[in-house]
Write a protein that holds these residues in place. Structure first.
Motif, short mmCIF file in Angstrom:
data_model
loop_
_atom_site.label_atom_id
_atom_site.label_comp_id
_atom_site.label_asym_id
_atom_site.label_seq_id
_atom_site.Cartn_x
_atom_site.Cartn_y
_atom_site.Cartn_z
N ALA A 194 0.83 -1.21 0.00
CA ALA A 194 0.00 0.00 0.00
C ALA A 194 0.86 1.25 0.00
O ALA A 194 0.59 2.21 -0.75
N ARG A 195 1.91 1.28 0.83
CA ARG A 195 2.74 2.48 0.93
C ARG A 195 3.48 2.78 -0.35
O ARG A 195 3.70 3.95 -0.71
N LEU A 196 3.90 1.75 -1.06
CA LEU A 196 4.71 1.93 -2.26
C LEU A 196 3.93 1.69 -3.55
O LEU A 196 4.53 1.55 -4.62
N ASP A 197 2.61 1.60 -3.44
CA ASP A 197 1.73 1.51 -4.61
C ASP A 197 2.11 0.37 -5.53
O ASP A 197 2.30 0.53 -6.73
N LEU A 198 2.22 -0.82 -4.94
CA LEU A 198 2.57 -2.01 -5.72
C LEU A 198 1.38 -2.94 -5.95
O LEU A 198 1.54 -4.00 -6.56
N GLY A 199 0.21 -2.55 -5.48
CA GLY A 199 -0.95 -3.43 -5.57
C GLY A 199 -1.33 -3.79 -6.99
O GLY A 199 -1.78 -4.91 -7.26
N ARG A 200 -1.13 -2.88 -7.93
CA ARG A 200 -1.53 -3.13 -9.32
C ARG A 200 -0.61 -4.09 -10.04
O ARG A 200 -0.95 -4.60 -11.11
N VAL A 201 0.59 -4.34 -9.49
CA VAL A 201 1.57 -5.16 -10.23
C VAL A 201 1.98 -6.40 -9.45
O VAL A 201 3.00 -7.02 -9.75
N LEU A 202 1.18 -6.81 -8.46
CA LEU A 202 1.57 -7.94 -7.62
C LEU A 202 1.79 -9.22 -8.43
O LEU A 202 2.67 -10.02 -8.11
N TYR A 216 8.90 -9.58 -12.87
CA TYR A 216 9.83 -8.46 -12.71
C TYR A 216 10.25 -7.86 -14.04
O TYR A 216 10.36 -6.64 -14.17
N ARG A 217 10.43 -8.71 -15.07
CA ARG A 217 10.91 -8.20 -16.35
C ARG A 217 9.90 -7.27 -17.02
O ARG A 217 10.27 -6.52 -17.93
N ARG A 218 8.65 -7.31 -16.62
CA ARG A 218 7.62 -6.48 -17.24
C ARG A 218 7.31 -5.21 -16.45
O ARG A 218 6.43 -4.44 -16.83
N LEU A 219 8.01 -4.99 -15.35
CA LEU A 219 7.79 -3.78 -14.56
C LEU A 219 8.45 -2.58 -15.23
O LEU A 219 9.47 -2.71 -15.90
N SER A 220 7.87 -1.41 -15.01
CA SER A 220 8.52 -0.17 -15.46
C SER A 220 9.69 0.14 -14.54
O SER A 220 9.86 -0.48 -13.48
N GLY A 221 10.50 1.11 -14.95
CA GLY A 221 11.65 1.47 -14.12
C GLY A 221 11.26 1.93 -12.74
O GLY A 221 11.87 1.54 -11.73
N GLY A 222 10.22 2.74 -12.65
CA GLY A 222 9.76 3.21 -11.35
C GLY A 222 9.20 2.10 -10.48
O GLY A 222 9.41 2.07 -9.27
N GLU A 223 8.48 1.16 -11.09
CA GLU A 223 7.93 0.02 -10.34
C GLU A 223 9.05 -0.87 -9.80
O GLU A 223 8.97 -1.38 -8.68
#
Length: 581
Positions: A116-124, A128-135
């Motif tokens: 919740a604090r780091l706004d990772l809920g949408r990408v759980l 890893y290879r498909r995450l954006s740089g910020g994620e």
């Protein structure tokens, strides 16, 4: 203990190159220090020494009062590290990574709160290879925080993060500071650094250029004043005398009056320019940014700030309470479970990832089965005297072949690429440690080999296999062969570049297959080649497995000696020369 991190006269050299030159600084509990410098300044060498990866050439480093090189495993339970990039297997999802790292610690931060604090809920569920740089950065920060560290090392925490994410990270770091966590961070986004740190340490070519709060650096190197532009020819000496302050050109046609930017100075400047007939425009007060000061310091190596110009840390946070092993045990965590849990978690993760990868499953399961089916059906190839059937001989060879594939080939390639992408380096600063990683890798190989063994024996039984030999001999041979080939895999993958490992491991695999008594008995090889084969581990493994599983005759002494030497020596060499990155 007044400071969480104490660096005294630190020197790090690589041959004749001095990467860090007598660097001294501290980071107090509840303090955020920014370590700045250009590429090649010595930041990475400094951080790796604090993390325990690198031993100093000179001077000393203490983290929580301990030498990180000697006490890395103990410190890992109280220190969080955020790498600049990489460090997560490409196929691993965000949820899997968080779940895995949570199992490394006795009392981890709740995953839901970090998400919740780091706004990772949408990408759980996102690999890893498909995450954006910020994620990726936010996940990396979450992994650094999940063990509730007392010391936190952050490498460019806001790089590539969107404005909302940067605001969340700033707020989180502020809360950690209030909770007496000591934070050392690096970065190139100097505006963000300026907003988060209590002190700044600027280094270049391993040498300290300045140390102090952003305010202190502005006072000493700031260049505060009033700037104006003019296309006229100016006599700066005359103008400076009239103004009563030095004037320096900023760039062609742009000038700065170097004095405190008051309204009186601004009015006096405008009046004087008018009296001298100088046409000026874009008159404005200016305050140097941290980036301006940083660039000035790097361009002028002689500039330094006295070391005693530092932010003092309140007494109540300097002596933050420690969490001892005894305290943790009283909360229901025993020493044995503390050591075993991270290894079990990592081994389980390794097995899952291997089985999810088609190429790994092909190498460790399908090819040994195909070898058994093909070579077990070929009638013209010889078999050793005393072996009841061809299937018995080929089964032993297929088992040895599977051990070699799982332990040497698969591990060498996996370890090499894990090193290349920072996976091992990130794991190395967790409670898992060097020994835990090697134990987890070995456990992974054992699990895969057990699957191989069951599948191969079932197929061989259908093909006509009749058990022979001594089960204890088989068990000893299987254990020693596993240790030997896993040790070789870790040695190759842990020391060589990833680009070399794939070709080398495949070449060794083919060589050992040809002379390893897996498809063709040693008695069918030329004498000189059979002699060489008896020195290599494949033949020893095949012979012990054959005599333990499929042949009643006694085991040749050379096979036992061979496999004992390789089974003990290869893991020891792997541990001795293993490199994290």
């Amino acid at each position: 203990m007044n400071d969480a991190i104490e660096v005294s006269e630190l020197t790090v050299t690589y041959g004749a190159t001095v990467a860090v030159d007598r660097l001294s600084f501290t980071v107090g509990f509840g303090e955020v220090v920014g370590l700045l410098g250009p590429n090649g300044a010595g930041k990475t060498s400094t951080l790796e020494t604090i993390e325990g990866y690198r031993r100093p050439t000179g001077g000393s480093v203490r983290v929580l009062g301990m030498d990180p090189g000697a006490k890395q495993a103990l410190l890992a339970r109280q220190m969080g590290v955020m790498l600049q990039e990489g460090g997560i297997p490409a196929r691993m999802t965000v949820h899997a990574a968080l779940g895995l790292y949570a199992k490394f610690y006795d009392h981890p931060e709740p995953i839901d709160e970090l998400v919740a604090r780091l706004d990772l809920g949408r990408v759980l569920k996102t690999p890893y290879r498909r995450l954006s740089g910020g994620e990726k950065q936010r996940l990396s920060l979450a992994l650094a925080l999940i063990g509730r560290p007392r010391v936190l090392l952050l490498d460019e925490p806001t790089a590539g993060v969107d404005p909302e994410g940067k605001a969340a990270i700033r707020e989180l770091i502020s809360e950690l500071r209030a909770a007496s966590v000591a934070i050392l961070m690096t970065g190139h986004e100097l505006e963000e650094i300026d907003r988060m740190v209590d002190r700044v340490l600027v280094i270049d070519h391993g040498i300290q250029r300045a140390l102090g709060s952003p305010g202190e650096l502005r006072q000493r190197f700031g260049g505060e004043g009033v700037e104006f532009s003019s296309d006229d020819e100016l006599d700066l000496t005359v103008l400076a005398r009239r103004i009563g302050a030095p004037i320096q050109p900023v760039r062609p046609g742009r000038y700065r009056v170097e004095a405190e930017a008051t309204t009186q100075l601004l009015g006096h400047l405008v009046e004087t320019l008018s009296e001298l007939g100088i046409r000026a425009h874009e008159v404005a007060t200016v305050t140097a940014s941290l980036e301006d000061i940083y660039l000035q310091l790097i361009a002028s190596p002689a500039a330094t700030l006295p070391e005693d110009d530092r932010v003092s840390i309140p007494d109540q946070v300097e002596s933050a309470p420690t969490v001892s092993a005894r305290d943790a045990d009283s909360n229901g965590v025993t020493p044995s479970s503390r050591e075993a849990r991270p290894i079990l978690a990592q081994a389980t993760s390794e097995v899952k990832m291997t089985l999810q990868q088609g190429e790994a499953a092909l190498l460790t399961l399908v090819i040994p089965v195909l070898g058994l089916l093909v070579f077990g059906s070929v009638k013209f190839l010889p078999i050793p005297a005393g072996v009841p059937s061809r299937v018995n001989f080929i089964l032993a060879g297929a088992i040895a072949f599977g051990i070699m594939a799982s332990g040497m080939v698969s591990q060498s390639i996996t370890v090499a690429f894990d090193r290349n992408y920072g996976v091992l380096k990130r794991l190395g600063v967790t409670p898992l440690g060097r020994g835990g990683i090697i134990a987890a890798k070995l456990a992974q190989v054992v699990v895969l080999e057990l699957i191989q063994l069951v599948v191969l024996i079932i197929i061989a039984t259908i093909m006509g296999y009749h058990p022979e030999g001594n089960p204890l001999v088989f068990l000893l041979g299987w254990v020693l062969a596993t240790a030997a080939f896993t040790g070789l895999g870790l040695l190759i993958g842990g020391t060589l570049k990833a680009e070399l490992v794939l070709g080398l491991s495949t070449l060794l695999w083919l060589l050992l297959l040809g002379v390893g008594s897996m498809a063709v008995p040693l008695t069918s090889l030329p004498g000189w080649l059979a002699l060489i084969a008896k020195v290599l581990p494949a033949a020893g493994a095949s012979e012990m497995i054959l005599h333990g599983l499929a042949m009643s005759a006694s085991v040749p002494v050379w096979a036992i000696v061979n496999l004992v030497i390789w089974g003990v020596g290869a893991p020891l060499l792997a541990i001795r020369f293993f490199r994290w990155s």
